[in-house]
Write a protein that holds these residues in place. Structure first.
Motif, PDB file in Angstrom:
ATOM      1  N   MET A   1      31.709   2.805  67.858  1.00 19.72           N
ATOM      2  CA  MET A   1      31.204   3.633  66.788  1.00 19.72           C
ATOM      3  C   MET A   1      30.535   2.727  65.768  1.00 19.72           C
ATOM      4  N   VAL A   9      24.373   7.353  62.743  1.00 15.28           N
ATOM      5  CA  VAL A   9      25.598   7.119  63.500  1.00 15.28           C
ATOM      6  C   VAL A   9      25.275   6.923  64.974  1.00 15.28           C
ATOM      7  N   LEU A  11      27.720   6.821  68.398  1.00 14.85           N
ATOM      8  CA  LEU A  11      29.039   6.894  69.030  1.00 14.85           C
ATOM      9  C   LEU A  11      28.837   6.619  70.508  1.00 14.85           C
ATOM     10  N   ALA A  14      32.185   8.526  73.848  1.00 16.87           N
ATOM     11  CA  ALA A  14      33.043   9.525  73.207  1.00 16.87           C
ATOM     12  C   ALA A  14      33.430  10.573  74.252  1.00 16.87           C
ATOM     13  N   THR A  28      36.926   9.507  69.798  1.00 17.30           N
ATOM     14  CA  THR A  28      36.734   8.098  70.094  1.00 17.30           C
ATOM     15  C   THR A  28      38.023   7.388  69.704  1.00 17.30           C
ATOM     16  N   TRP A  37      35.322  13.873  65.976  1.00 11.08           N
ATOM     17  CA  TRP A  37      34.012  14.086  65.382  1.00 11.08           C
ATOM     18  C   TRP A  37      33.487  15.448  65.795  1.00 11.08           C
TER      19      TRP A  37
END
Length: 98
Positions: A1, A9, A11, A14, A28, A37
């Motif tokens: 992340m 952002v 990620l 995930a 995550t 998230w």
């Protein structure tokens, strides 16, 4: 992340926990910590951006939301919503890894 100072952002890897309408919930892990998230998708635009969320399948080709299932592993890029009560990302792209 990775979260940049401007709210962008990334990620990686995930795990999809749920898919509900235009929201995908992913988790995550970092050590023993588990982060959840909300991934908000849009097929046409976000605010001033005139494109929607792009979906990319396992082969690098154009995908769609129906390709994303609970248990899927995805990489997500987008912008963090600073006004949301939970960590929420307006997704630019969702790439299906598994």
């Amino acid at each position: 992340m990775h979260i940049a100072n401007n709210g962008l952002v990334l990620l990686r890897s995930a795990k999809v926990v749920s898919v509900d309408g235009n929201n995908i919930t992913v988790s995550t892990a970092w050590g023993s910590a588990d982060f959840k998230w909300i991934i908000r998708i849009d097929t046409s635009h976000f605010d001033k951006r005139n494109f929607g969320t792009r979906f990319i399948d396992r082969d690098g080709k154009k995908g769609s939301l129906v390709d994303v299932q609970v248990g899927s592993i995805v990489t997500v890029t987008g912008a963090l919503d600073p006004a949301a009560q939970e960590p929420t990302i307006d997704a630019d792209s969702v790439r299906l890894l598994k």
